[in-house]
Design a protein around this motif. Sequence first.
Motif, PDB file in Angstrom:
ATOM      1  N   CYS A 199       4.256  13.136   2.081  1.00 42.40           N
ATOM      2  CA  CYS A 199       2.967  14.453   2.218  1.00 42.40           C
ATOM      3  C   CYS A 199       3.773  14.864   4.096  1.00 42.40           C
ATOM      4  O   CYS A 199       4.178  14.011   4.356  1.00 42.40           O
ATOM      5  CB  CYS A 199       2.451  13.601   1.152  1.00 42.40           C
ATOM      6  SG  CYS A 199       1.450  12.470   3.084  1.00 42.40           S
ATOM      7  N   THR A 200       3.043  16.224   3.806  1.00 42.87           N
ATOM      8  CA  THR A 200       2.789  16.661   4.991  1.00 42.87           C
ATOM      9  C   THR A 200       1.064  16.400   4.996  1.00 42.87           C
ATOM     10  O   THR A 200       0.682  16.316   4.667  1.00 42.87           O
ATOM     11  CB  THR A 200       3.063  18.516   4.687  1.00 42.87           C
ATOM     12  OG1 THR A 200       4.071  18.865   4.281  1.00 42.87           O
ATOM     13  CG2 THR A 200       2.536  18.891   6.003  1.00 42.87           C
ATOM     14  N   PHE A 201       1.750  16.077   6.698  1.00 42.76           N
ATOM     15  CA  PHE A 201      -0.192  16.175   6.947  1.00 42.76           C
ATOM     16  C   PHE A 201      -0.190  16.846   8.299  1.00 42.76           C
ATOM     17  O   PHE A 201       0.962  17.246   9.566  1.00 42.76           O
ATOM     18  CB  PHE A 201       0.408  14.769   8.399  1.00 42.76           C
ATOM     19  CG  PHE A 201      -0.677  14.250   8.940  1.00 42.76           C
ATOM     20  CD1 PHE A 201      -2.030  12.833   8.157  1.00 42.76           C
ATOM     21  CD2 PHE A 201      -0.423  14.126   9.640  1.00 42.76           C
ATOM     22  CE1 PHE A 201      -2.172  12.962   9.122  1.00 42.76           C
ATOM     23  CE2 PHE A 201      -1.708  13.150  10.514  1.00 42.76           C
ATOM     24  CZ  PHE A 201      -2.606  12.652   9.514  1.00 42.76           C
ATOM     25  N   ILE A 202      -1.474  16.825   8.323  1.00 47.92           N
ATOM     26  CA  ILE A 202      -1.800  18.258   8.860  1.00 47.92           C
ATOM     27  C   ILE A 202      -2.984  17.423   9.672  1.00 47.92           C
ATOM     28  O   ILE A 202      -4.463  17.828   9.142  1.00 47.92           O
ATOM     29  CB  ILE A 202      -2.035  19.742   8.182  1.00 47.92           C
ATOM     30  CG1 ILE A 202      -1.335  20.291   7.195  1.00 47.92           C
ATOM     31  CG2 ILE A 202      -2.594  20.452   9.080  1.00 47.92           C
ATOM     32  CD1 ILE A 202      -0.268  20.837   8.607  1.00 47.92           C
ATOM     33  N   SER A 217       5.313  15.089   8.460  1.00 43.81           N
ATOM     34  CA  SER A 217       4.991  13.725   7.621  1.00 43.81           C
ATOM     35  C   SER A 217       4.823  12.255   7.301  1.00 43.81           C
ATOM     36  O   SER A 217       4.834  12.216   8.745  1.00 43.81           O
ATOM     37  CB  SER A 217       5.892  14.398   6.394  1.00 43.81           C
ATOM     38  OG  SER A 217       7.968  13.399   7.078  1.00 43.81           O
ATOM     39  N   LYS A 218       4.109  11.785   6.229  1.00 39.43           N
ATOM     40  CA  LYS A 218       3.610  10.648   6.286  1.00 39.43           C
ATOM     41  C   LYS A 218       4.060  10.331   5.035  1.00 39.43           C
ATOM     42  O   LYS A 218       3.759  11.372   3.899  1.00 39.43           O
ATOM     43  CB  LYS A 218       2.493  10.283   7.165  1.00 39.43           C
ATOM     44  CG  LYS A 218       2.268  10.528   8.474  1.00 39.43           C
ATOM     45  CD  LYS A 218       0.849  10.106   8.708  1.00 39.43           C
ATOM     46  CE  LYS A 218       0.351  10.602  10.402  1.00 39.43           C
ATOM     47  NZ  LYS A 218       1.065   9.835  11.082  1.00 39.43           N
ATOM     48  N   PHE A 219       4.366   8.690   4.629  1.00 35.84           N
ATOM     49  CA  PHE A 219       4.169   8.211   3.232  1.00 35.84           C
ATOM     50  C   PHE A 219       2.606   8.297   2.939  1.00 35.84           C
ATOM     51  O   PHE A 219       1.848   8.122   4.232  1.00 35.84           O
ATOM     52  CB  PHE A 219       4.442   6.870   3.446  1.00 35.84           C
ATOM     53  CG  PHE A 219       5.928   6.409   3.700  1.00 35.84           C
ATOM     54  CD1 PHE A 219       6.965   7.445   2.556  1.00 35.84           C
ATOM     55  CD2 PHE A 219       6.618   6.134   4.811  1.00 35.84           C
ATOM     56  CE1 PHE A 219       8.034   6.958   2.907  1.00 35.84           C
ATOM     57  CE2 PHE A 219       7.882   6.087   4.954  1.00 35.84           C
ATOM     58  CZ  PHE A 219       8.586   6.665   4.040  1.00 35.84           C
ATOM     59  N   ILE A 224      -3.658   8.109   2.628  1.00 35.27           N
ATOM     60  CA  ILE A 224      -4.209   8.291   1.352  1.00 35.27           C
ATOM     61  C   ILE A 224      -6.135   8.350   1.411  1.00 35.27           C
ATOM     62  O   ILE A 224      -6.853   8.510   0.621  1.00 35.27           O
ATOM     63  CB  ILE A 224      -3.630   7.630  -0.444  1.00 35.27           C
ATOM     64  CG1 ILE A 224      -4.524   7.800  -1.348  1.00 35.27           C
ATOM     65  CG2 ILE A 224      -3.829   6.108   0.029  1.00 35.27           C
ATOM     66  CD1 ILE A 224      -4.060   7.309  -2.384  1.00 35.27           C
ATOM     67  N   ASN A 225      -6.159   6.635   2.457  1.00 30.72           N
ATOM     68  CA  ASN A 225      -7.543   6.547   2.800  1.00 30.72           C
ATOM     69  C   ASN A 225      -8.439   7.085   3.538  1.00 30.72           C
ATOM     70  O   ASN A 225      -6.833   6.695   5.146  1.00 30.72           O
ATOM     71  CB  ASN A 225      -7.882   4.810   2.815  1.00 30.72           C
ATOM     72  CG  ASN A 225      -8.272   4.775   1.303  1.00 30.72           C
ATOM     73  OD1 ASN A 225      -7.965   5.423  -0.040  1.00 30.72           O
ATOM     74  ND2 ASN A 225      -7.111   3.298   1.270  1.00 30.72           N
ATOM     75  N   GLY A 226      -9.129   8.427   4.154  1.00 29.00           N
ATOM     76  CA  GLY A 226      -9.522   9.063   5.242  1.00 29.00           C
ATOM     77  C   GLY A 226      -8.535  10.224   5.466  1.00 29.00           C
ATOM     78  O   GLY A 226      -9.308  10.314   7.267  1.00 29.00           O
ATOM     79  N   TYR A 227      -8.572  10.530   5.155  1.00 26.23           N
ATOM     80  CA  TYR A 227      -7.902  12.065   5.250  1.00 26.23           C
ATOM     81  C   TYR A 227      -7.704  12.997   4.167  1.00 26.23           C
ATOM     82  O   TYR A 227      -8.569  12.414   2.756  1.00 26.23           O
ATOM     83  CB  TYR A 227      -6.331  12.091   5.800  1.00 26.23           C
ATOM     84  CG  TYR A 227      -5.933  11.221   6.840  1.00 26.23           C
ATOM     85  CD1 TYR A 227      -6.159  11.630   7.998  1.00 26.23           C
ATOM     86  CD2 TYR A 227      -5.938   9.609   6.457  1.00 26.23           C
ATOM     87  CE1 TYR A 227      -5.950  11.355   9.314  1.00 26.23           C
ATOM     88  CE2 TYR A 227      -5.347   9.050   8.050  1.00 26.23           C
ATOM     89  CZ  TYR A 227      -5.444   9.918   9.343  1.00 26.23           C
ATOM     90  OH  TYR A 227      -4.858   9.100   9.946  1.00 26.23           O
ATOM     91  N   VAL A 256       6.083  19.098   1.959  1.00 22.26           N
ATOM     92  CA  VAL A 256       6.529  18.496   1.395  1.00 22.26           C
ATOM     93  C   VAL A 256       6.264  17.248   0.228  1.00 22.26           C
ATOM     94  O   VAL A 256       4.522  17.162   0.140  1.00 22.26           O
ATOM     95  CB  VAL A 256       6.791  16.999   2.038  1.00 22.26           C
ATOM     96  CG1 VAL A 256       7.425  15.519   1.333  1.00 22.26           C
ATOM     97  CG2 VAL A 256       7.499  17.022   3.092  1.00 22.26           C
ATOM     98  N   ASN A 257       7.000  16.987  -1.081  1.00 21.70           N
ATOM     99  CA  ASN A 257       6.843  17.252  -2.168  1.00 21.70           C
ATOM    100  C   ASN A 257       5.017  17.315  -3.066  1.00 21.70           C
ATOM    101  O   ASN A 257       4.621  17.638  -3.952  1.00 21.70           O
ATOM    102  CB  ASN A 257       5.961  15.488  -2.265  1.00 21.70           C
ATOM    103  CG  ASN A 257       7.549  14.616  -2.293  1.00 21.70           C
ATOM    104  OD1 ASN A 257       8.215  15.362  -2.717  1.00 21.70           O
ATOM    105  ND2 ASN A 257       7.706  13.828  -1.744  1.00 21.70           N
TER     106      ASN A 257
END
Length: 389
Positions: A199-202, A217-219, A224-227, A256-257
Amino acid sequence: MVKGNYQWTIQKYQRVLPGEFAMNHMDLLTGYVDISKYDGVTSPDYRVFSVRDNNDFYSRYFLYLLQDGYKQRRFFHLGQGSAHLGRWRLPTEAFNEIIYPLPSLEEQVKIADFLDHETAKIDKLIEKQQQLIELLKEKHQAVISHAVTKGLNPDVLMKDSGVEWLGEVPEHWLCSKIKHIALLTPKKSAANFKPNDECTFIPMEKLKRNSLVTDESKFIREVINGYTYFEENDLLLAKVTPCFENKNIAVACGLVNRVGFGSTEIYVLRPTEKVQVNYLLYRLQEDNFIRAATGAMTGAGGLKRVPSDFLLNYPIAIPPKSEMDAIVDYLGEQEARYDLIEKNATNAVQLLQERRTALISAAVTGKIDVRDWIAPDISDIKATEEATA
């Protein structure tokens, strides 16, 4: 010295007198040097000095020379410390051994007078371009404000919105609140993604006004937790000062996705079918909203945030879809126009600043000969300024 209940002391500082140099030699990256106009104090970490003999050395010439050393990084190779941490200092021993070009006192004065005159002209041009940039921003904002609160038809019938600061709105527009037209912070439990998907990370610094920097991007399992979770075409809004006041609001695009996660200091608004996301983007960049939300912020100092209740209950007038689309298209065209003019003005400022730096460097290093330069008559200068005003 005692002032009220406050004990003020200069014991931990060093004195600096009018005409003395004050130099931040602790940071050759962002530091600078200037001549003090005041009798005061400065940090003990700064270097305070003056020329040895006014009969041989002219302070303003050496000021230009030293400032050129910072601008051109002429001292950089002499530095010590950790440049990547912003601590690249100029040791006293190295500073004392620097060899400077030394023309006669008369030529030093002539060089300084020439640069005073020429840089003042450049500075005025820079100021005019900066004033133009501010005026463009004001006009651009006025265009946005009028379009999203009054529409594009100057002859439309109006009605009282019921909101004092909003005043009248087109009669056929729907008066509502954000909570009725958009979902705040959608739940990721309803999302369709897999933990091993990317996924895209911002992070906060990558949310800009009208744009996202989507180069990271990150998995999903990592964030999924904390963002904060969001999807393609969601509206991202900075909630914390000063990012909010800077109008760091953008539509999530190119994820991403089609999935993203980011800073918890970001609000996510997912528009319903009642509102187009780009219309909501423009509406939330309108100055009345920014001022009202800033005034409603809670918290202390640099950690003030816009409360979610304020955002959800903020009143908004919604035009029909066809009119909303027309407003978005119109504002997109206007934005491109204003951005181009502002970009040209910003480029002009940069070129003028480069010209200023190059002129100083050439004068203090003898690349240009100013010994025969004569200062223009003040009356001629005023006449030229009036003609170009």
